[in-house]
Design a protein around this motif. Structure first.
Motif, PDB file in Angstrom:
ATOM      1  N   MET A 147       5.636  -3.990   5.251  1.00 33.38           N
ATOM      2  CA  MET A 147       5.821  -2.645   6.587  1.00 33.38           C
ATOM      3  C   MET A 147       5.692  -1.428   5.932  1.00 33.38           C
ATOM      4  SD  MET A 147       8.639  -4.101   8.935  1.00 33.38           S
ATOM      5  CE  MET A 147       8.737  -2.728  10.012  1.00 33.38           C
ATOM      6  N   ARG A 148       6.297  -1.221   4.738  1.00 31.71           N
ATOM      7  CA  ARG A 148       6.716  -0.201   3.985  1.00 31.71           C
ATOM      8  C   ARG A 148       5.236   0.366   3.220  1.00 31.71           C
ATOM      9  NH1 ARG A 148      11.199   2.568   3.034  1.00 31.71           N
ATOM     10  NH2 ARG A 148      12.282   0.909   3.009  1.00 31.71           N
ATOM     11  N   ALA A 149       4.601  -0.587   2.953  1.00 30.10           N
ATOM     12  CA  ALA A 149       3.482  -0.349   2.238  1.00 30.10           C
ATOM     13  C   ALA A 149       2.216   0.213   3.268  1.00 30.10           C
ATOM     14  CB  ALA A 149       2.879  -1.385   1.359  1.00 30.10           C
ATOM     15  N   LYS A 150       2.230  -0.475   4.408  1.00 30.11           N
ATOM     16  CA  LYS A 150       1.100  -0.396   5.356  1.00 30.11           C
ATOM     17  C   LYS A 150       1.465   0.792   6.358  1.00 30.11           C
ATOM     18  CE  LYS A 150      -1.455  -4.646   5.130  1.00 30.11           C
ATOM     19  NZ  LYS A 150      -2.266  -5.833   5.890  1.00 30.11           N
ATOM     20  N   GLU A 151       2.771   0.942   6.281  1.00 30.76           N
ATOM     21  CA  GLU A 151       3.463   1.822   7.302  1.00 30.76           C
ATOM     22  C   GLU A 151       3.081   1.381   8.856  1.00 30.76           C
ATOM     23  OE1 GLU A 151       1.828   5.947   6.025  1.00 30.76           O
ATOM     24  OE2 GLU A 151       3.413   5.805   4.384  1.00 30.76           O
ATOM     25  N   THR A 152       3.502   0.365   9.275  1.00 29.27           N
ATOM     26  CA  THR A 152       3.186  -0.207  10.608  1.00 29.27           C
ATOM     27  C   THR A 152       4.166  -1.417  10.843  1.00 29.27           C
ATOM     28  OG1 THR A 152       1.575  -1.229  11.839  1.00 29.27           O
ATOM     29  CG2 THR A 152       1.453  -1.869   9.545  1.00 29.27           C
ATOM     30  N   ASP A 153       4.650  -1.557  11.929  1.00 27.35           N
ATOM     31  CA  ASP A 153       5.533  -2.965  12.451  1.00 27.35           C
ATOM     32  C   ASP A 153       4.684  -3.886  12.898  1.00 27.35           C
ATOM     33  OD1 ASP A 153       4.694  -1.381  14.611  1.00 27.35           O
ATOM     34  OD2 ASP A 153       6.693  -1.320  15.561  1.00 27.35           O
ATOM     35  N   THR A 205       2.215   5.240  19.340  1.00 27.54           N
ATOM     36  CA  THR A 205       2.357   4.719  17.765  1.00 27.54           C
ATOM     37  C   THR A 205       3.604   5.184  17.102  1.00 27.54           C
ATOM     38  OG1 THR A 205       0.758   6.364  17.124  1.00 27.54           O
ATOM     39  CG2 THR A 205      -0.279   4.392  17.884  1.00 27.54           C
ATOM     40  N   SER A 206       4.374   4.404  16.375  1.00 23.86           N
ATOM     41  CA  SER A 206       5.208   4.865  15.390  1.00 23.86           C
ATOM     42  C   SER A 206       4.690   5.830  14.360  1.00 23.86           C
ATOM     43  CB  SER A 206       5.971   3.541  14.889  1.00 23.86           C
ATOM     44  OG  SER A 206       6.650   2.947  16.045  1.00 23.86           O
ATOM     45  N   SER A 207       5.505   6.805  13.928  1.00 28.36           N
ATOM     46  CA  SER A 207       5.311   7.786  13.101  1.00 28.36           C
ATOM     47  C   SER A 207       5.558   7.001  11.720  1.00 28.36           C
ATOM     48  CB  SER A 207       5.949   9.046  12.998  1.00 28.36           C
ATOM     49  OG  SER A 207       7.376   8.738  12.928  1.00 28.36           O
ATOM     50  N   ARG A 208       5.177   7.569  10.559  1.00 31.33           N
ATOM     51  CA  ARG A 208       5.280   7.158   9.285  1.00 31.33           C
ATOM     52  C   ARG A 208       6.694   7.284   9.080  1.00 31.33           C
ATOM     53  NH1 ARG A 208       2.672  10.150   3.851  1.00 31.33           N
ATOM     54  NH2 ARG A 208       3.980   8.720   2.244  1.00 31.33           N
ATOM     55  N   ARG A 209       7.112   8.266   9.178  1.00 31.22           N
ATOM     56  CA  ARG A 209       8.828   8.471   9.010  1.00 31.22           C
ATOM     57  C   ARG A 209       9.462   7.425  10.040  1.00 31.22           C
ATOM     58  NH1 ARG A 209      12.067  14.021   9.474  1.00 31.22           N
ATOM     59  NH2 ARG A 209      14.092  13.443   8.937  1.00 31.22           N
ATOM     60  N   ALA A 210       9.160   7.213  11.216  1.00 29.13           N
ATOM     61  CA  ALA A 210      10.046   6.180  11.875  1.00 29.13           C
ATOM     62  C   ALA A 210       9.592   4.583  11.409  1.00 29.13           C
ATOM     63  CB  ALA A 210       9.347   6.120  13.226  1.00 29.13           C
ATOM     64  N   ILE A 211       8.694   4.474  10.638  1.00 29.00           N
ATOM     65  CA  ILE A 211       8.394   3.005  10.012  1.00 29.00           C
ATOM     66  C   ILE A 211       9.643   3.032   8.995  1.00 29.00           C
ATOM     67  CG2 ILE A 211       6.963   1.497   8.892  1.00 29.00           C
ATOM     68  CD1 ILE A 211       6.521   1.573  11.845  1.00 29.00           C
TER      69      ILE A 211
END
Length: 625
Positions: free
Chosen positions: A412-418, A366-372
């Motif tokens: 994407m930025r608010a939910k921190e997911t792609d 799973t992508s990290s918060r910083r990666a998102i």
């Protein structure tokens, strides 16, 4: 009407005594008698005639007489009101009626102070009086008479900023009238002049120049635009009613919440709330349920909700009780969400065919918060450098697609997911569009994004379509070469629900530009025609959102959320959110028909049963926020 000679007309300056007219009532000049104040009546009136008032049933009215009574120097022995409009339909004085029947007296006093400050900032002199019932009248004399519709528009715009202002005297060309200083009141007593008599007489003789009226129009630009939009909607609704006999709007169709009306006016239904404290708690519970914070509530007590402050009776009581009552409201809201019997029963049932997506067990990457956040920054560069130019060729639809792409990046930025499973109605509320429009645009965006947006799962039961937002391999090199931009990406901020998509993109180009752009730069950067760009720039400049320095454009420090309140778009947003909530409830109720049932042979296929959900008609169903 008497005027000074042409050579004596000097640039109008508001004297220091003007500020005294908005002081507490203790500053009323005691030597001004009703007879003396009545001498101002012919200078205020639009024509030298008056009407006498009388009780008609349960209402005190000023009916149209058989013979017109003239204004004389003698004070009438009964309640009388002078006519606002002249025989030509024009007005010589703007008459602002702050009425205690529309809001509490504390709200009336606060509105009088607020309106007085606004008029003073615009260079307009005014006269003020008060009535025995607690109401206030502000009179703004005009050097050049205004047409009735233009005066009505100004007063209606002021009414949008002041809850207690009654615009009805200016809304009736033939019967609009008002009690002036010195006239008798229906309950006894007189209209008492607050402004010193000599100062009031000076204002009425010299009067306000047209430039000051233009300054007032400029200060009311958001409210005037809100009125134009309201009239356009009313005309559209009237046209729909003529073509569809069965279509009618119920009361309170504009999404005006009764609790928010209490917060604005301080007036409440005594049959429902026995005391001001109960009304206060109902309002605070409403704000807590809507996700407001205590700081937001406190900020609006002197803004759009002065009625809530008036329910506390005093500033000391408000300071002492607000924190305690807000804590009670939060506790009540958190505890007032009991599970319904249907929801409890559904939790105990395991569906035979579970179509919900399988949750990860922890072994998958799973992508990290910083990666998102880094991915969103890279995608923003690709959107500005490639995707925007590609979508410009689609015209007006391209504007909506560009803003929809920004909305997805914002989520994407608010939910921190792609991986986004955002429903069309949620996106529609965020962008100020209809959910059918969003449903039509999403597949187009997925096709035109060149692999950035990909649909990976269809909607099923209560779950929305699932989209994967990623940076394709052929864009990675370009994304690394471009530098990230300052600021945040936005879809449609509330203020642009009224100003339009073009204004949103032009404002973004100024706000997030690497340098202050010129008009030609904005046309090149946004792909919007020069005429449209010039039009939205002039509109935003009139509202104080942008300013021009030489040839370059810059944003100002004006509050966009405050401007959205003045434009009235938050009410539309609340109505749309409430409508979406009702739509979801109807859809979930439809789905629940197929749960908690024993599967029998006849249930496998029923030719008389509707297997699809028919959405409610948005044109004929209205919901209050």
């Amino acid at each position: 009407m008497l005027y000074l000679k042409e050579k004596e007309l000097l640039p109008f300056m508001v004297p220091d005594a003007l500020s005294a007219s908005t002081h507490p009532l203790a500053s009323v000049a005691p030597q001004t008698t009703p007879e003396q104040a009545w001498a101002l009546a012919p200078l205020i009136a639009g024509e030298p005639s008056l009407r006498f008032g009388r009780w008609i049933g349960s209402r005190f009215q000023y009916p149209r007489p058989t013979h017109r009574a003239k204004i004389t120097r003698r004070l009438p022995e009964r309640a009388a009101a002078v006519m606002i409009h002249g025989a030509d339909g024009r007005v010589a004085t703007l008459c602002l009626d702050l009425d205690t029947s529309k809001a509490l007296k504390e709200v009336v006093d606060a509105d009088a102070l607020r309106l007085g400050k606004l008029l003073q900032e615009c260079g307009l002199a005014f006269i003020e009086d008060f009535s025995p019932s607690g109401g206030r009248h502000l009179y703004v004399p005009l050097r050049e008479r205004l047409d009735g519709p233009a005066a009505r528009e100004l007063v209606e715009a002021l009414a949008l900023r002041s809850t207690s202002l009654d615009p009805s005297p200016h809304q009736n060309l033939s019967d609009g009238c008002i009690r002036v200083p010195g006239s008798r009141h229906k309950s006894g007593g007189y209209q008492t002049l607050i402004t010193p008599l000599s100062v009031a007489y000076d204002y009425l003789r010299r009067r306000n120049p047209p430039l000051a009226v233009l300054a007032l129009k400029a200060a009311l630009a958001p409210e005037l635009k809100r009125l134009q939009a309201r009239k356009a909607r009313q005309a559209k609704t009237a046209s729909a009613q003529r073509t569809s006999a069965g279509l009618s709007l119920p009361p309170n169709a504009g999404g005006d919440s009764p609790l928010r009306r209490i917060a604005r006016t301080g007036l409440y239904d005594t049959s429902r709330y026995k005391s001001p404290s109960e009304a206060r708690m109902a309002v605070l519970n409403h704000f807590a349920a809507c996700g407001w914070t205590r700081e937001q509530v406190e900020n609006e007590l002197n803004g759009q909700f002065p009625g809530l402050a008036a329910l506390y009776n005093s500033a000391n009581k408000q300071k002492r009780l607000l924190a305690l009552e807000w804590t009670k409201a939060q506790t009540y809201v958190s505890a007032a969400k009991p599970k319904t019997p249907a929801s409890r029963s559904r939790e105990q049932i395991a569906l035979i065919n579970n179509t919900s997506p399988t949750k990860l067990t922890g072994g998958a990457h799973t992508s990290s918060r910083r990666a998102i956040h880094q991915l969103v920054n890279d995608l923003e560069n690709i959107v500005y450098a490639v995707l925007d130019h590609r979508l410009q060729a689609r015209g007006r639809e391209g504007l909506s697609l560009r803003l929809l792409m920004r909305g997805l990046l914002g989520y994407m930025r608010a939910k921190e997911t792609d991986v986004l499973d955002v429903g069309c109605r949620t996106l529609a509320a965020a962008m100020g569009k209809h959910h059918v429009t969003i449903a039509r645009l999403l597949p187009v965006l997925a096709k035109e994004s060149d692999g950035i947006v990909t649909k990976i799962a269809d909607a099923r039961r209560k779950a929305a379509d699932i989209y994967l937002v990623q940076l394709p391999e052929h864009f990675k090199q370009l994304a690394r070469e471009l530098t990230w931009r300052k600021g945040r990406v936005h879809a449609i901020r509330p203020v642009f629900r009224a100003l339009g998509d073009s204004a949103a993109l032009v404002y973004e180009a100024i706000e997030r530009g690497r340098y202050s752009p010129t008009t030609a730069d904005l046309v090149r950067l946004t792909g919007i025609s020069r005429n449209a760009t010039t039009k939205v720039l002039a509109e935003m400049e009139a509202m104080g959102m942008v300013r021009r320095t030489g040839r370059q454009w810059r944003t100002t420090s004006i509050s966009l959320s405050g401007l959205a309140v003045r434009l009235g778009v938050l009410e539309e947003y609340q109505a749309q959110v409430s409508r979406n909530r009702r739509d979801r409830a109807a859809w979930h109720a439809y789905l629940d028909r197929f749960v908690d049932r024993t599967l029998e042979e006849i249930d496998m296929f029923d030719p008389d049963r509707e297997d699809h959900w028919i959405p409610p008609d948005d044109e004929s169903i209205w919901y209050a926020a």
